[in-house]
Design an enzyme around this catalytic site. Structure first.
Site, PDB file in Angstrom:
ATOM      1  N   CYS A 108      -6.260  -9.289   2.991  1.00  0.00           N
ATOM      2  CA  CYS A 108      -7.456  -8.521   3.347  1.00  0.00           C
ATOM      3  C   CYS A 108      -8.623  -9.422   3.740  1.00  0.00           C
ATOM      4  O   CYS A 108      -9.066  -9.454   4.867  1.00  0.00           O
ATOM      5  CB  CYS A 108      -7.907  -7.674   2.162  1.00  0.00           C
ATOM      6  SG  CYS A 108      -6.611  -6.755   1.396  1.00  0.00           S
ATOM      7  N   VAL A 117       0.850  -1.206   0.000  1.00  0.00           N
ATOM      8  CA  VAL A 117       0.000   0.000   0.000  1.00  0.00           C
ATOM      9  C   VAL A 117       0.879   1.248   0.000  1.00  0.00           C
ATOM     10  O   VAL A 117       0.722   2.141  -0.825  1.00  0.00           O
ATOM     11  CB  VAL A 117      -0.938  -0.004   1.231  1.00  0.00           C
ATOM     12  CG1 VAL A 117      -1.723   1.291   1.325  1.00  0.00           C
ATOM     13  CG2 VAL A 117      -1.880  -1.197   1.179  1.00  0.00           C
ATOM     14  N   LYS A 156      14.511  -3.954   2.549  1.00  0.00           N
ATOM     15  CA  LYS A 156      13.671  -3.107   1.683  1.00  0.00           C
ATOM     16  C   LYS A 156      14.269  -1.715   1.558  1.00  0.00           C
ATOM     17  O   LYS A 156      14.295  -1.119   0.479  1.00  0.00           O
ATOM     18  CB  LYS A 156      12.274  -2.996   2.287  1.00  0.00           C
ATOM     19  CG  LYS A 156      11.259  -3.965   1.724  1.00  0.00           C
ATOM     20  CD  LYS A 156       9.866  -3.584   2.154  1.00  0.00           C
ATOM     21  CE  LYS A 156       8.874  -4.633   1.712  1.00  0.00           C
ATOM     22  NZ  LYS A 156       7.531  -4.364   2.243  1.00  0.00           N
TER      23      LYS A 156
HETATM   24  N1  SAJ Z   1     -11.636 -15.209  -4.249  1.00  0.00           N
HETATM   25  C1  SAJ Z   1     -12.545 -16.255  -4.385  1.00  0.00           C
HETATM   26  N2  SAJ Z   1     -13.722 -16.015  -5.018  1.00  0.00           N
HETATM   27  C2  SAJ Z   1     -14.033 -14.785  -5.510  1.00  0.00           C
HETATM   28  C3  SAJ Z   1     -13.096 -13.739  -5.353  1.00  0.00           C
HETATM   29  C4  SAJ Z   1     -11.904 -13.973  -4.730  1.00  0.00           C
HETATM   30  O1  SAJ Z   1     -12.285 -17.373  -3.955  1.00  0.00           O
HETATM   31  O2  SAJ Z   1     -15.106 -14.634  -6.100  1.00  0.00           O
HETATM   32  C5  SAJ Z   1     -10.379 -15.464  -3.547  1.00  0.00           C
HETATM   33  C6  SAJ Z   1      -9.158 -15.135  -4.374  1.00  0.00           C
HETATM   34  O3  SAJ Z   1      -8.749 -16.263  -5.119  1.00  0.00           O
HETATM   35  C7  SAJ Z   1      -8.149 -14.768  -3.284  1.00  0.00           C
HETATM   36  C8  SAJ Z   1      -8.993 -14.132  -2.203  1.00  0.00           C
HETATM   37  O4  SAJ Z   1     -10.333 -14.572  -2.445  1.00  0.00           O
HETATM   38  O5  SAJ Z   1      -7.542 -15.929  -2.772  1.00  0.00           O
HETATM   39  C9  SAJ Z   1      -8.954 -12.612  -2.191  1.00  0.00           C
HETATM   40  O6  SAJ Z   1      -9.264 -12.200  -3.487  1.00  0.00           O
HETATM   41  P1  SAJ Z   1      -9.456 -10.630  -3.832  1.00  0.00           P
HETATM   42  O7  SAJ Z   1      -9.808 -10.508  -5.279  1.00  0.00           O
HETATM   43  O8  SAJ Z   1     -10.351 -10.017  -2.848  1.00  0.00           O
HETATM   44  O9  SAJ Z   1      -7.958 -10.099  -3.734  1.00  0.00           O
HETATM   45  P2  SAJ Z   1      -7.282  -9.174  -2.657  1.00  0.00           P
HETATM   46  O10 SAJ Z   1      -7.022  -9.889  -1.411  1.00  0.00           O
HETATM   47  O11 SAJ Z   1      -6.118  -8.531  -3.327  1.00  0.00           O
HETATM   48  O12 SAJ Z   1      -8.400  -8.103  -2.385  1.00  0.00           O
HETATM   49  C10 SAJ Z   1      -8.151  -6.752  -2.508  1.00  0.00           C
HETATM   50  C11 SAJ Z   1      -9.046  -6.154  -1.494  1.00  0.00           C
HETATM   51  N3  SAJ Z   1      -8.740  -4.764  -1.413  1.00  0.00           N
HETATM   52  C12 SAJ Z   1      -8.617  -4.204  -0.190  1.00  0.00           C
HETATM   53  O13 SAJ Z   1      -8.841  -4.801   0.831  1.00  0.00           O
HETATM   54  C13 SAJ Z   1      -8.213  -2.804  -0.144  1.00  0.00           C
HETATM   55  C14 SAJ Z   1     -10.507  -6.361  -1.882  1.00  0.00           C
HETATM   56  O14 SAJ Z   1     -11.345  -5.564  -1.060  1.00  0.00           O
HETATM   57  C15 SAJ Z   1     -10.763  -5.919  -3.282  1.00  0.00           C
HETATM   58  O15 SAJ Z   1     -12.111  -6.239  -3.640  1.00  0.00           O
HETATM   59  C16 SAJ Z   1      -9.827  -6.629  -4.222  1.00  0.00           C
HETATM   60  O16 SAJ Z   1      -8.463  -6.321  -3.832  1.00  0.00           O
HETATM   61  C17 SAJ Z   1     -10.116  -6.092  -5.595  1.00  0.00           C
HETATM   62  O17 SAJ Z   1     -10.690  -6.825  -6.385  1.00  0.00           O
HETATM   63  O18 SAJ Z   1      -9.875  -4.893  -5.776  1.00  0.00           O
END
Ligand code: SAJ
Length: 446
Positions: free
Chosen positions: A275, A24, A48
């Site tokens: 997250c 971030v 880092k």
């Molecule tokens: N996942 C599923 N099914 C889904 C979506 C995701 O199993 O339908 C899994 C992914 O494979 C992963 C985990 O959930 O293992 C998290 O996925 P994510 O797309 O939420 O990825 P993150 O952890 O990078 O989420 C971040 C989060 N951003 C912040 O917390 C600021 C999330 O709120 C956002 O929605 C996401 O990025 C994004 O899509 O922007």
């Protein structure tokens, strides 16, 4: 607003400190430096600090960072990276971007937050602005950060320094929804704090959404990520229903997505990252203190946390159907990251799955094209080489795009694929997905 911080924000002479140069903090530092402010990053990792001070990006996954620009900002000292204490001392705007993990028993771990707040408090001056971007439950910015700042500086939040909560909403590695394009939600301990927070962020963020309090800002982030966790937990539960009833969950999700009010989520081997697996537990801990049980959210978290075990059961079923000895077959886990096309392993469900098999004394080898064989071995993983090793069963642990074009026919001895991310088309062998519908080995063949 009589104070002179407003002026130094306007003429960009205000010096900015970002505590935490991670997923971030670093993209934020680049964007703030690009807008004309001098930025100092406070980082606890010497490695880092060294990499960054040589203009190198320690997190290559952060594709939104232009390495040439970063190197130039470092060379021109528009971004300086140093230890937290000294970073905080020379700044009027201090932004907290440190991780807020959960403990092994799923409680908030505020170690980083407390350390960053103490570092800032020790050199906090009148008229400074402190912004918390780390994900916290409603009340924590006021009761943890605000308290530490007041205790270490003998200054009063709101009266002597501005305090704002503006939780990060970044999607690390996303080059479309970059930080400056994501609407910035922020709320202050008082109106003047909110106003100065807006005055600062609007210099480099396209849209600012102000809310009425620190807690409303914290709750916004909690709602966003808990909503996502809830829906993922439910679709994983629905996938188990589809397996039991012979319905293909992906077909149903596609059909349901034709409804404007349906937002698709996808079942899989589990939920990882920094997250979704932990933010809901921050909200639940705050609710519990107020005597409110968020049972639905809790059950949704358990549903997703059980998915690595659910895929393990699929593995046992397919071996039983094929009369294979689970401890005698060669199993290759394709993909170990928590999210496609990244090297991020935090809370990776694929690695949880690998650990389950290890605990059961079942041999599993790993192939992930985003990692070198040495990196995989350094993670104490057994390496699978698809070029020349036979393999009985493949388990897809992460949906890296490269796997879509992988020629599974090349794998000598391959008998089945368990597609933990429902990403593959039908193959020459049985492909069993999560929620792919009840199956027998014969039916799943092409
Ligand atoms: N996942 C599923 N099914 C889904 C979506 C995701 O199993 O339908 C899994 C992914 O494979 C992963 C985990 O959930 O293992 C998290 O996925 P994510 O797309 O939420 O990825 P993150 O952890 O990078 O989420 C971040 C989060 N951003 C912040 O917390 C600021 C999330 O709120 C956002 O929605 C996401 O990025 C994004 O899509 O922007």
């Amino acid at each position: 607003m009589t104070r002179n911080l407003q002026d130094s924000i306007e003429d960009k002479s205000a010096r900015v400190c970002i505590m935490g140069a991670g997923y971030v903090g670093l993209p934020l530092a680049v964007i703030i430096a690009r807008s004309g402010y001098k930025v100092t990053c406070g980082e606890i990792s010497d490695g880092k600090i060294d990499l960054l001070n040589h203009g190198l990006n320690p997190q290559p996954d952060l594709k939104e960072i232009d390495e040439t620009e970063l190197k130039r900002f470092i060379e021109e000292k528009r971004i300086i990276v140093t230890h937290p204490e000294s970073a905080a001392a020379d700044a009027e705007v201090k932004i907290i971007c440190v991780p807020t993990p959960k403990t092994h028993d799923k409680k908030p771990d505020l170690t980083n937050i407390e350390a960053a707040s103490t570092s800032i408090g020790r050199s906090l001056k009148r008229d400074d602005l402190v912004v918390n971007e780390s994900t916290l439950a409603p009340g924590m910015t006021r009761e943890v950060i605000g308290r530490i700042l007041e205790e270490t500086s003998a200054l009063k939040a709101g009266e002597d320094f501005y305090l704002v909560a503006s939780p990060e909403r970044a999607d690390p590695g996303n080059t479309i929804h970059t930080v400056e394009r994501i609407p910035k939600v922020l709320g202050g301990i008082d109106d003047r704090s909110t106003d100065i927070g807006r005055a600062f962020y609007q210099k480099f963020i396209h849209e600012i959404i102000t809310v009425s309090s620190l807690e409303a800002a914290e709750a916004t982030k909690m709602l966003e990520n808990s909503y996502r966790a809830l829906n993922i937990g439910f679709i994983n539960e629905f996938a188990r229903f589809c397996d039991a009833s012979g319905i293909d969950v992906m077909e149903v999700i596609r059909a349901a997505s034709t409804k404007w009010s349906f937002q698709p989520h996808y079942p899989g081997i589990g939920v990882g990252g920094h997250c979704i697996p932990k933010d809901p537990y921050y909200l639940m801990s705050a609710a519990e203190k107020l005597g409110v049980e968020l049972e639905t959210l809790y059950k949704a978290m358990l549903s997703s946390e059980s998915m690595p075990y659910y895929v393990f059961n699929h593995l046992k079923e397919i071996c039983a159907e094929m009369e294979l000895n689970l401890k005698g077959v060669t199993i290759a886990l394709f993909g170990i990251s928590y999210k496609r096309n990244t090297r991020d392993l935090r809370d990776s469900p694929a690695l949880i799955f690998q650990h389950i098999l290890e605990q059961e004394g079942i041999d599993v080898q790993v192939y992930d094209p985003l990692f070198s064989e040495k990196e995989l071995r350094d993670l104490n993983l057994k390496v699978f080489d698809p070029r020349n090793e036979p393999c009985d069963i493949v388990v897809i642990g992460c949906d890296h795009s490269q796997f879509k074009s992988f020629d599974f026919k090349r794998l000598r001895g391959l008998k089945a694929i368990i597609d933990g991310k429902n990403m593959l088309p039908k193959q020459h062998v049985p492909v069993i997905g999560v929620g792919a519908g009840a199956f027998t080995v014969r039916e799943r063949c092409l």
